[in-house]
Design a protein around this motif. Structure first.
Motif, PDB file in Angstrom:
ATOM      1  N   LEU A 353       0.835  -1.205   0.000  1.00 56.06           N
ATOM      2  CA  LEU A 353       0.000   0.000   0.000  1.00 56.06           C
ATOM      3  C   LEU A 353       0.869   1.254   0.000  1.00 56.06           C
ATOM      4  CD1 LEU A 353      -2.793   1.336   0.227  1.00 56.06           C
ATOM      5  CD2 LEU A 353      -2.605   1.120   2.713  1.00 56.06           C
ATOM      6  N   LEU A 354       1.921   1.267   0.812  1.00 49.59           N
ATOM      7  CA  LEU A 354       2.814   2.431   0.877  1.00 49.59           C
ATOM      8  C   LEU A 354       3.484   2.699  -0.469  1.00 49.59           C
ATOM      9  CD1 LEU A 354       4.521   2.016   4.366  1.00 49.59           C
ATOM     10  CD2 LEU A 354       3.429   4.104   3.537  1.00 49.59           C
ATOM     11  N   LYS A 355       4.037   1.665  -1.074  1.00 49.21           N
ATOM     12  CA  LYS A 355       4.772   1.852  -2.329  1.00 49.21           C
ATOM     13  C   LYS A 355       3.842   2.258  -3.468  1.00 49.21           C
ATOM     14  CE  LYS A 355       8.715  -1.156  -1.355  1.00 49.21           C
ATOM     15  NZ  LYS A 355       9.489  -2.363  -1.760  1.00 49.21           N
ATOM     16  N   THR A 356       2.614   1.748  -3.449  1.00 51.91           N
ATOM     17  CA  THR A 356       1.657   2.099  -4.503  1.00 51.91           C
ATOM     18  C   THR A 356       1.213   3.544  -4.389  1.00 51.91           C
ATOM     19  OG1 THR A 356       0.854  -0.192  -4.545  1.00 51.91           O
ATOM     20  CG2 THR A 356      -0.553   1.485  -5.551  1.00 51.91           C
ATOM     21  N   THR A 357       0.946   3.987  -3.156  1.00 55.53           N
ATOM     22  CA  THR A 357       0.409   5.341  -2.958  1.00 55.53           C
ATOM     23  C   THR A 357       1.488   6.415  -2.911  1.00 55.53           C
ATOM     24  OG1 THR A 357       0.425   4.900  -0.573  1.00 55.53           O
ATOM     25  CG2 THR A 357      -1.641   4.541  -1.742  1.00 55.53           C
ATOM     26  N   GLN A 358       2.758   6.020  -2.780  1.00 54.94           N
ATOM     27  CA  GLN A 358       3.836   7.020  -2.687  1.00 54.94           C
ATOM     28  C   GLN A 358       3.815   7.984  -3.871  1.00 54.94           C
ATOM     29  OE1 GLN A 358       7.795   5.369  -2.772  1.00 54.94           O
ATOM     30  NE2 GLN A 358       8.681   7.141  -1.723  1.00 54.94           N
ATOM     31  N   GLN A 359       3.539   7.446  -5.070  1.00 59.75           N
ATOM     32  CA  GLN A 359       3.533   8.291  -6.265  1.00 59.75           C
ATOM     33  C   GLN A 359       2.232   9.082  -6.416  1.00 59.75           C
ATOM     34  OE1 GLN A 359       6.437   8.403  -7.764  1.00 59.75           O
ATOM     35  NE2 GLN A 359       7.117   6.771  -6.357  1.00 59.75           N
ATOM     36  N   LEU A 360       1.188   8.651  -5.697  1.00 55.75           N
ATOM     37  CA  LEU A 360      -0.119   9.301  -5.849  1.00 55.75           C
ATOM     38  C   LEU A 360      -0.238  10.591  -5.043  1.00 55.75           C
ATOM     39  CD1 LEU A 360      -2.457   6.161  -5.563  1.00 55.75           C
ATOM     40  CD2 LEU A 360      -1.633   7.291  -7.660  1.00 55.75           C
ATOM     41  N   TYR A 361       0.593  10.729  -4.002  1.00 54.31           N
ATOM     42  CA  TYR A 361       0.437  11.878  -3.109  1.00 54.31           C
ATOM     43  C   TYR A 361       1.750  12.646  -2.957  1.00 54.31           C
ATOM     44  CZ  TYR A 361      -3.917   9.566  -1.919  1.00 54.31           C
ATOM     45  OH  TYR A 361      -5.150   8.975  -1.989  1.00 54.31           O
ATOM     46  N   PRO A 362       2.200  13.300  -4.012  1.00 50.83           N
ATOM     47  CA  PRO A 362       3.416  14.124  -3.892  1.00 50.83           C
ATOM     48  C   PRO A 362       3.115  15.404  -3.118  1.00 50.83           C
ATOM     49  CG  PRO A 362       2.429  14.427  -6.047  1.00 50.83           C
ATOM     50  CD  PRO A 362       1.610  13.356  -5.351  1.00 50.83           C
ATOM     51  N   ASP A 363       4.159  16.093  -2.724  1.00 49.71           N
ATOM     52  CA  ASP A 363       3.975  17.387  -2.051  1.00 49.71           C
ATOM     53  C   ASP A 363       3.693  18.440  -3.108  1.00 49.71           C
ATOM     54  OD1 ASP A 363       4.401  16.316   0.415  1.00 49.71           O
ATOM     55  OD2 ASP A 363       6.519  16.799   0.486  1.00 49.71           O
ATOM     56  N   VAL A 364       2.415  18.732  -3.331  1.00 48.26           N
ATOM     57  CA  VAL A 364       1.990  19.681  -4.359  1.00 48.26           C
ATOM     58  C   VAL A 364       1.103  20.732  -3.724  1.00 48.26           C
ATOM     59  CG1 VAL A 364       0.740  19.982  -6.522  1.00 48.26           C
ATOM     60  CG2 VAL A 364       2.108  17.921  -6.157  1.00 48.26           C
ATOM     61  N   MET A 365       1.455  21.996  -3.946  1.00 53.13           N
ATOM     62  CA  MET A 365       0.611  23.084  -3.465  1.00 53.13           C
ATOM     63  C   MET A 365      -0.530  23.295  -4.448  1.00 53.13           C
ATOM     64  SD  MET A 365       1.830  24.343  -0.609  1.00 53.13           S
ATOM     65  CE  MET A 365       1.160  26.005  -0.562  1.00 53.13           C
ATOM     66  N   PRO A 366      -1.765  23.441  -3.978  1.00 52.65           N
ATOM     67  CA  PRO A 366      -2.878  23.721  -4.891  1.00 52.65           C
ATOM     68  C   PRO A 366      -2.708  25.103  -5.522  1.00 52.65           C
ATOM     69  CG  PRO A 366      -3.580  23.940  -2.618  1.00 52.65           C
ATOM     70  CD  PRO A 366      -2.191  23.390  -2.583  1.00 52.65           C
ATOM     71  N   PRO A 367      -3.240  25.280  -6.714  1.00 50.25           N
ATOM     72  CA  PRO A 367      -3.099  26.583  -7.376  1.00 50.25           C
ATOM     73  C   PRO A 367      -3.779  27.702  -6.587  1.00 50.25           C
ATOM     74  CG  PRO A 367      -4.705  25.203  -8.512  1.00 50.25           C
ATOM     75  CD  PRO A 367      -4.033  24.327  -7.508  1.00 50.25           C
ATOM     76  N   ASP A 368      -3.154  28.857  -6.603  1.00 50.89           N
ATOM     77  CA  ASP A 368      -3.714  30.057  -5.961  1.00 50.89           C
ATOM     78  C   ASP A 368      -3.910  29.894  -4.456  1.00 50.89           C
ATOM     79  OD1 ASP A 368      -3.905  31.228  -8.515  1.00 50.89           O
ATOM     80  OD2 ASP A 368      -5.820  30.213  -8.850  1.00 50.89           O
ATOM     81  N   CYS A 369      -3.061  29.097  -3.819  1.00 44.97           N
ATOM     82  CA  CYS A 369      -3.151  28.934  -2.360  1.00 44.97           C
ATOM     83  C   CYS A 369      -1.749  28.996  -1.766  1.00 44.97           C
ATOM     84  CB  CYS A 369      -3.809  27.596  -2.008  1.00 44.97           C
ATOM     85  SG  CYS A 369      -3.991  27.345  -0.223  1.00 44.97           S
ATOM     86  N   ASP A 370      -1.566  29.862  -0.775  1.00 46.87           N
ATOM     87  CA  ASP A 370      -0.248  30.010  -0.161  1.00 46.87           C
ATOM     88  C   ASP A 370      -0.218  29.473   1.277  1.00 46.87           C
ATOM     89  OD1 ASP A 370      -1.848  31.830   1.059  1.00 46.87           O
ATOM     90  OD2 ASP A 370      -0.528  33.563   0.753  1.00 46.87           O
ATOM     91  N   LYS A 371      -1.247  28.719   1.674  1.00 43.61           N
ATOM     92  CA  LYS A 371      -1.286  28.150   3.019  1.00 43.61           C
ATOM     93  C   LYS A 371      -0.452  26.868   3.046  1.00 43.61           C
ATOM     94  CE  LYS A 371      -4.245  31.225   4.468  1.00 43.61           C
ATOM     95  NZ  LYS A 371      -3.853  32.267   5.415  1.00 43.61           N
ATOM     96  N   ARG A 372       0.660  26.885   3.759  1.00 40.63           N
ATOM     97  CA  ARG A 372       1.594  25.760   3.735  1.00 40.63           C
ATOM     98  C   ARG A 372       1.224  24.729   4.822  1.00 40.63           C
ATOM     99  NH1 ARG A 372       5.586  26.497   0.348  1.00 40.63           N
ATOM    100  NH2 ARG A 372       6.815  24.826   1.289  1.00 40.63           N
ATOM    101  N   TYR A 373       0.090  24.088   4.612  1.00 37.42           N
ATOM    102  CA  TYR A 373      -0.300  23.024   5.531  1.00 37.42           C
ATOM    103  C   TYR A 373       0.657  21.852   5.379  1.00 37.42           C
ATOM    104  CZ  TYR A 373      -4.719  25.533   6.001  1.00 37.42           C
ATOM    105  OH  TYR A 373      -5.677  26.481   6.240  1.00 37.42           O
ATOM    106  N   LEU A 374       0.824  21.070   6.464  1.00 37.73           N
ATOM    107  CA  LEU A 374       1.704  19.906   6.416  1.00 37.73           C
ATOM    108  C   LEU A 374       1.263  18.928   5.331  1.00 37.73           C
ATOM    109  CD1 LEU A 374       2.339  19.178  10.207  1.00 37.73           C
ATOM    110  CD2 LEU A 374       3.930  20.148   8.546  1.00 37.73           C
ATOM    111  N   PHE A 375      -0.031  18.900   5.038  1.00 34.76           N
ATOM    112  CA  PHE A 375      -0.540  18.002   3.999  1.00 34.76           C
ATOM    113  C   PHE A 375       0.127  18.283   2.659  1.00 34.76           C
ATOM    114  CE2 PHE A 375      -3.808  17.323   0.630  1.00 34.76           C
ATOM    115  CZ  PHE A 375      -3.810  15.941   0.657  1.00 34.76           C
ATOM    116  N   TYR A 376       0.488  19.521   2.421  1.00 33.14           N
ATOM    117  CA  TYR A 376       1.084  19.900   1.139  1.00 33.14           C
ATOM    118  C   TYR A 376       2.607  19.805   1.138  1.00 33.14           C
ATOM    119  CZ  TYR A 376      -3.514  22.093   0.489  1.00 33.14           C
ATOM    120  OH  TYR A 376      -4.850  22.333   0.405  1.00 33.14           O
ATOM    121  N   THR A 377       3.225  19.718   2.337  1.00 34.99           N
ATOM    122  CA  THR A 377       4.682  19.896   2.389  1.00 34.99           C
ATOM    123  C   THR A 377       5.461  18.763   3.049  1.00 34.99           C
ATOM    124  OG1 THR A 377       4.502  21.093   4.498  1.00 34.99           O
ATOM    125  CG2 THR A 377       4.403  22.410   2.479  1.00 34.99           C
TER     126      THR A 377
END
Length: 762
Positions: A353-377
């Motif tokens: 599960l870890l290896k499969t999902t590793q590529q699905l959830y990169p650290d990507v900031m949503p467009p037009d958002c500058d809130k650096r939540y841990l989810f994004y970073t």
């Protein structure tokens, strides 16, 4: 000769007699419940230099018997008791005896009345709205109350917050808001997770009480909450305000990376009654595809919560994550699924599960958002760490609730093994006395720990928490009222604790602590930052060490353990193992959760340098926050820890576990030799300075020299590598006068072992 001194003496005697007569009358009237007469008698001697202590105590008793309930008045009664105690301390022993004989006033009486004052306050406000009513009363006090009022108020505040922490999930929005905004210091003191828990429950409680339609009000009342500060929160609130599945689906299409998409998912679930009210004819093909994706997620969540998984669960989970990534709702489901695999020790599935999902959830900031939540970073580094830890070979042990020690409606805290492993000390709530030290003995026949009993010598009117015992059983580190104290073992029991040097007890903030097995090193969690007035716990908690013998006063000055620090992180809950391993919790070293248990070893005799901390691994650490009070068994094969993370009752309970291979814990042999008649001709102090000398039978190499635990026994802890030993008792370390003949013993593989008694020398 002048008669003036004589008349002055006579006058003083007459005044003293008259003063005592009034105090005596006051207590007689009090016994008869004639409160006006008792008060009048007491007030006549309110300022008496000798009997004022009895007067103040009597006046407090009157108010209590008159059923005083107002909180501000109760605090003032506590203030009077502090004054009475001060006056009592200033009296001569003769005056104290006289006052006690007639009025029964002494230190114990002051403590009883203080406890009763506190009980009255708790009874009045110990309910679902107690915190709110209490906070209203706080506003009536001046900013700088007297020490007595402040101390009593803070003690009561701590007990009320503790009570409410037991029912966080049932607390209403107003109480949670008051806890977070007015009592953050006490939440932090109980554990790092509590502020975050309260903060997360605030939004849930608001929605439960006011529905989604009033979220605009929540944003105004909680401007610092993550929901209020999130990107596009205004648009989300507007959508949640309306009963439209189409609008919610449109929001999910427009903001697929958004941190609030899990709330929108929940909104659609409620609008459609878990999908039962969905009619495919009402939606466009693209909307219907979205709804099917959401329904799959709802079904997977049901399976996770119920523990009843369908045969296609694993495949459906991966399919759902691939079609919804990188949404947060999918990521949250992935974490829950990974935790479930971890609990079941399904390591192959967890790694896949870890290896499969590793590529699905990169650290990507949503467009037009500058809130650096841990989810994004923070996901990239976490995936690398989690895969590394999950791929380690499993040790195969499980974590189990310790049978026999779970106390109904009482939290079990701070377990500490006795040096022989036969007993366990712990902190338990003891009614109005707060936390006291208890002891439980292990019954090998029933294979159970017996009901804990209070240890009188280690329990006081303040909160008492056991921390650590040296390997020879001669020193006990505890906390009393927030101060680090030490108790030594006397002839047959622990003695009254005494305070450690001011270098540690006047530290800005001190938390949990531990002693090295030989008692020469003290490690505690603390903060060197200056605290604000009345602040209980400042930020940035790190580990500090103190070494015995580094100064002429005994203990050296505290030194920060810099090699264990990662910038922005904290290190907490230190615990020495019997082999000198140091276990602690850190939140910035690579780990599975917000705080994992690590192990390190000293590389220098002065404990100034340590190995790089190693994560204890997947069988100890979870994806949550490990808030353990850890105690390693004397034979170094297992541990008992206290935590509320695993408890179904949401309160601290005791669990047992093995020690993983990564700890490299060296198994030890525990030997017990009764003192018996050895050194019976010596005085008790000299008898406690006798030395048991242990040598290798093959090489005659000196292995260890041990002093006895009181006058009862010698406790020996040896590495598991020794096979056969010689042992003999001498008068002391300096005086090598033998008291016994030499004995020999072949060591067994493990467990507590009784050494055969030695033959005395005549």
């Amino acid at each position: 000769m002048s008669l003036r001194p004589y008349f002055c003496s006579v006058l003083l005697v007459l005044l003293s007699v008259a003063g005592f007569s009034q105090v005596k009358k006051g207590y007689k009237f009090l016994a008869k419940k004639n409160y006006p007469a008792a008060r009048a008698a007491f007030l006549k001697q309110y300022q008496h230099p000798v009997y004022a202590a009895g007067v103040h105590t009597g006046l407090v008793q009157i108010r209590l018997e008159e059923e005083e309930k107002r909180l501000d008045s109760l605090f003032k009664l506590a203030d009077q008791l502090y004054i009475a105690a001060e006056k009592w301390e200033s009296l001569s022993s003769k005056s104290r005896k006289k006052l006690f004989k007639k009025s029964k006033v002494d230190t114990a009486r002051f403590r009883e009345l203080l406890t009763e004052v506190e009980r009255r306050a708790l009874v009045q406000y110990h309910d679902s709205t107690g915190i709110l009513v209490f906070d209203q009363h706080l506003n009536k006090f001046p900013d700088t109350p007297s020490f007595a009022i402040f101390q009593q108020r803070e003690d009561l505040r701590a007990k009320m917050v503790t009570w409410h922490l037991k029912s966080l999930k049932q607390a209403n929005y107003a109480i949670l808001d008051a806890l977070y905004n007015h009592h953050y210091d006490l939440l932090s003191q109980r554990g790092k997770r509590y502020p975050d828990y309260v903060y997360s429950f605030i939004l849930d409680a608001f929605v439960k009480e006011h529905t989604y339609r009033n979220l605009a009000t929540f944003v105004k009342e909680q401007p610092g909450h993550w929901f209020s500060e999130a990107c596009w929160s205004e648009q989300a609130v507007e959508v949640l305000h309306q009963d439209s599945v189409q609008l919610a689906l449109g929001f999910l299409r427009q903001y697929p990376y958004f941190i609030l998409d899990d709330w929108m998912d929940l909104h659609i679930n409620r609008l459609t009654n878990d999908g039962l009210l969905i009619d495919s004819t009402e939606y466009t093909p693209s909307e219907w595809t979205q709804i099917q994706e959401l329904s799959l997620g709802w079904d997977l969540m049901k399976q996770l919560r119920s523990g009843k998984r369908t045969p296609s669960y694993d495949q459906d989970l991966l399919r759902y994550l691939q079609i919804t990534a990188p949404s947060k709702r999918g990521y949250d489901l992935f974490r829950l699924a990974l935790s479930a695999y971890q609990r079941r020790a399904a390591w192959d599935k967890a790694i896949h599960l870890l290896k499969t999902t590793q590529q699905l959830y990169p650290d990507v900031m949503p467009p037009d958002c500058d809130k650096r939540y841990l989810f994004y970073t923070s996901k990239d580094e976490w995936f690398k760490t989690a895969i590394d830890i999950m791929q380690r070979p499993a040790d195969g042990f499980s974590i189990e609730l310790v049978p026999g020690l779970s106390q109904a409606e009482r939290e079990e805290l701070a377990p500490v093994f006795s040096p022989d492993g036969r007993s366990l000390y712990l902190a338990l709530e003891n009614g109005r006395n707060g936390l006291d030290v208890f002891i439980s003995h292990f019954d090998p026949q029933q294979n159970l720990w017996q009901t804990p009993e209070r240890v009188e010598s280690l329990s006081s009117a303040a909160d008492d928490i056991p921390y650590s015992i040296t390997r020879d059983g001669r020193e006990f580190l505890i906390a009393q009222g927030g101060k680090l104290m030490m108790s030594t073992y006397g002839a047959s029991d622990w003695q009254k604790p005494f305070g450690l040097p001011l270098t540690v007890n006047e530290f800005p903030w001190v938390g949990r602590a531990t002693l090295s097995p030989d008692g020469r090193c003290l490690i505690f969690e603390g903060s060197g930052n200056k605290k604000e007035a009345h602040e209980v716990e400042p930020p940035f908690i790190h580990l500090y060490r103190m070494v015995k013998g580094e100064s002429r006063f005994g203990w050296g000055n505290p030194q920060i353990m810099a090699s264990l620090i990662i910038e922005g992180g904290e290190e907490r809950n230190p615990s020495f193992g019997p082999d000198g391993n140091l276990y602690f919790i850190a939140d910035r070293w690579p780990g599975l959760g917000q705080g994992d248990v690590f192990v390190t070893r000293s590389t220098k005799e002065d404990w100034s340098e340590w190995t790089k901390p190693e994560n204890l691994g997947k069988e100890v650490n979870t994806l949550g926050n490990e808030n353990h009070w850890l105690s390693i068994a004397p034979d170094n094969t297992s541990a008992i820890f206290a935590t509320d993370e695993l408890s179904k009752k949401h309160e601290s309970e005791l669990y047992s576990m093995g020690l993983p291979r990564v700890a490299k814990a060296e198994k030890r042999q525990i030997l017990n030799l009764p003192v018996g008649n050895i050194g019976q001709h010596l005085s008790p102090p000299k008898r406690r300075e006798m030395v048991l000398q242990i040598r290798d039978a093959a090489t005659d190499q000196l292995i260890s020299e041990i002093k006895p635990q009181g006058e009862s026994r010698f406790i020996v802890s040896l590495p598991g590598s020794w096979a056969k030993i010689r042992y003999q008792v001498f008068e002391s370390v300096k005086s090598k006068v033998p008291l016994t003949q030499i004995g020999e013993y072949v060591l067994k593989p493990a467990g507590l072992q009784e050494l055969p008694e030695l033959i005395l020398l005549q």
